[in-house]
Design an enzyme around this catalytic site. Sequence first.
Site, short mmCIF file in Angstrom:
data_model
loop_
_atom_site.label_atom_id
_atom_site.label_comp_id
_atom_site.label_asym_id
_atom_site.label_seq_id
_atom_site.Cartn_x
_atom_site.Cartn_y
_atom_site.Cartn_z
CG HIS A 360 -5.60 33.00 87.87
ND1 HIS A 360 -6.71 33.75 88.19
CD2 HIS A 360 -5.98 32.19 86.85
CE1 HIS A 360 -7.71 33.41 87.40
NE2 HIS A 360 -7.29 32.46 86.59
NE ARG A 467 0.33 23.42 76.32
CZ ARG A 467 1.59 23.81 76.16
NH1 ARG A 467 1.86 25.05 75.76
NH2 ARG A 467 2.59 22.98 76.40
NE ARG A 503 -4.15 20.41 73.08
CZ ARG A 503 -3.39 20.31 74.18
NH1 ARG A 503 -2.59 19.26 74.31
NH2 ARG A 503 -3.39 21.26 75.09
CD GLU A 601 -3.44 13.49 74.06
OE1 GLU A 601 -2.75 14.12 74.89
OE2 GLU A 601 -4.34 14.02 73.40
CG ASN A 624 4.20 16.16 78.91
OD1 ASN A 624 5.34 15.74 78.69
ND2 ASN A 624 3.93 17.44 78.95
CG ASP A 625 -2.01 13.61 78.84
OD1 ASP A 625 -1.77 13.72 80.05
OD2 ASP A 625 -2.85 14.31 78.25
NE ARG A 635 3.11 15.89 83.67
CZ ARG A 635 3.70 16.75 82.89
NH1 ARG A 635 5.01 16.77 82.81
NH2 ARG A 635 3.00 17.59 82.17
CB CYS A 672 4.06 18.35 70.83
SG CYS A 672 2.52 17.47 71.12
#
Length: 758
Positions: A360, A467, A503, A601, A624-625, A635, A672
């Site tokens: 958080h 997201r 998504r 991905e 990224n993925d 990573r 993206c």
Amino acid sequence: MLNSLRSLVQEVNSARDLQAALDIIVERVKQIMQTEVCSIYLRDSGSSSYRLMATEGLKQEAVGKVTLDANKGLVGWVVSRAEPLNLENAAQHPRYEYFPETGEERYQTFLGAPIIHHRQVLGVLVVQQVENRRFDESEEAFLVTVSAQLAGVIAHAEATGALDNMGPTTHAARFAGMSGATGVAIGTAVLVTPAENLSRVISGLSDDPAAEKHLLQNSLAAAQDDIERLAEQLNNRLTPEEQGLFDAYLAILADTTLISEVEQRIDSGDNAPYAWSQVILAHVATFDSMKDAYLSERASDLRDLGRRVLGHMQNTTAQTRIYPEDTILVGDELTATMLGEVPEGCLKGMVSAQGSANSHVAILARAMNIPTVMGAVDMPYLRLDQRRLIVDGYRGSVVSDPGEELLRQYEEVVREEQVLVKDLEAITHLPCETLDHHRVPLWVNTGLMVDVTRSLERGAEGVGLYRTEVPFLLRDRFPTEEEQRKIYREQLQAFHPHPVTMRTLDVGGDKSLPYFPIEEDNPFLGWRGIRVTLDHPEIFLAQVRAMLKASEGLDNLRIMLPMVSSIAELEAAQVLIYRAFHELLEEDFTISLPPIGVMVEVPAAVYQAREMAARVDFLSVGSNDLTQYLLAVDRNNARVAGLYESRHPAVLRALIDVVQQAHSQGTTVSICGELAGDPGSAMLLVAMGFDVLSMNAANLPRVKAVLRSITLEQAEELLLQVRDLPDAESINHCVQEALKKSGAYKLLRSSVGDKISL
């Protein structure tokens, strides 16, 4: 020897300091291997020489005084070769060099093992004896094993500066973690450590349960007041959605099941503080044991609230802290409430030894643009209070007590970033097109409502990735269809008439819902993304219906499917989307079927890009993925994060293939991931033919500045130069040279990776 090794490791880990650890090692190794000498040579800070730091068998007066160059003597030969050296007659070796100060002339047999950490030789562990014999394989293997165990101890000592007291050179200490929020901050460390310790509450009995329950309720109410006060203090800095993090805290305090457990212990005779601490610790242990990253972070929330309530029970006065104007908040496990205690305008950066980008406090840091490093597990945080710190949120590292030159470099970065923001404002509303008028739409990745304003202010032309899991993560249950519709409607309206790519729910891997746990040994290769929602069509249908309802009258919705690895998954999802669409038409909603796309991905999608492109309206690469899966590198794992290279030749070739396969079917393709937000990489992506680049809003001005300063032909020439290079290092050098030639380089030279050398 295995039992001896375990015992040795325990002794070393409990040593009071580095010198004590070294002395334990040489004494115990000499004893276990039954040799006459055991010595440790360590690399001098900031030099290539190695100093004798501990010995059993050689002259003690030589410790700290005998220094060997890396290219001299047998120790130097071990360093040069970075592998063990086992000699029956050391004096006959051509690299042998005699050091009379040590008194080693009597010892003929030599076995040395390098102490290696992250490919760097930190030292050499040596055993010697008079008798002419060769150490056998088991003895050599044992010494290598001890050296490997010792490597972590030495690396930590070198990073913290513990070696400085044992050698002639001092240096700044750098600690690796992971980025919680990007940016650079320089300031004064303020250590925050909770005064209340749940584990140290002494067992106490009470014969007045009513009084103990009254104390419990009063303490819960006081803690609730604390949370509400902190939320109010942050009200101007957070959106209502981000304020929901504090609502989650309040929900825990109001959890009737939790309170009932405490009251049951009170009824059985425990006093309130002990009953409360035991119940909280039990729940913390449950969450700590969970392998899922998001759920394990809930343990931090529980501990924070547990301490706060305990403090009110025990009437402990909160420690009065002075927060300087350049506060860098430092602690073992920072929490959202700790952040809220810092006066507005004083908090410049944060460093937490524990936690991840899912915690958080990291979510809040990103929302508030506070450079943050999480998971700096080797950082001696208790010794950093009031010391000068640099928080490098780009690299995910922390520097304590920086030298003048390093501090000057980072100060220049901070100044240039401030100037950069002003300079880039001038091009905010200009189109992103190359000098030869090749148009490149720049979209943004979003998840919180706070992203909307930033994105529009920076000239975003659409949303390439919304997201949708964020509203799910911030609740203690699945959001209803109507709750989802309202959230999605806000996004669609805010960006209208620009397109918004939503998504579908992407949980699993490093994201799990607290009310829908996913426990797996290898979650990134497990039940995640489209696999979850296809197995639960009721969740998928409710979400798609909410999206379609939200798009009524706006028609700027695009639906994107994550983690698709087969045509069967794609077609199954499409069937459900068509079903939801026709259901709503029958309910008299005036809607259009939105474009449907697939995220590329996983490697399987790369090799089926043509077939997928023929069945959808668009493809979008999640770099990224895709990079993570292609390179088999997590990573977020500090041990291998250095191997995560987004410009790896294999990654670039995969991207080129995807674009070519998509365009062969007349299908547009966007990207993206973080690669799109890197100015140098953006040049390569444009040359590859990507139709849209989508990135975090903060990166959009930089990318636009670079693309407006080059021609498409220059970008294509750069791609031709790098596509056949054998490694990422060569590619990075080539891209950096191209950036220097671009008209925007002066604006972008504040890049941390370009300016700072540690």
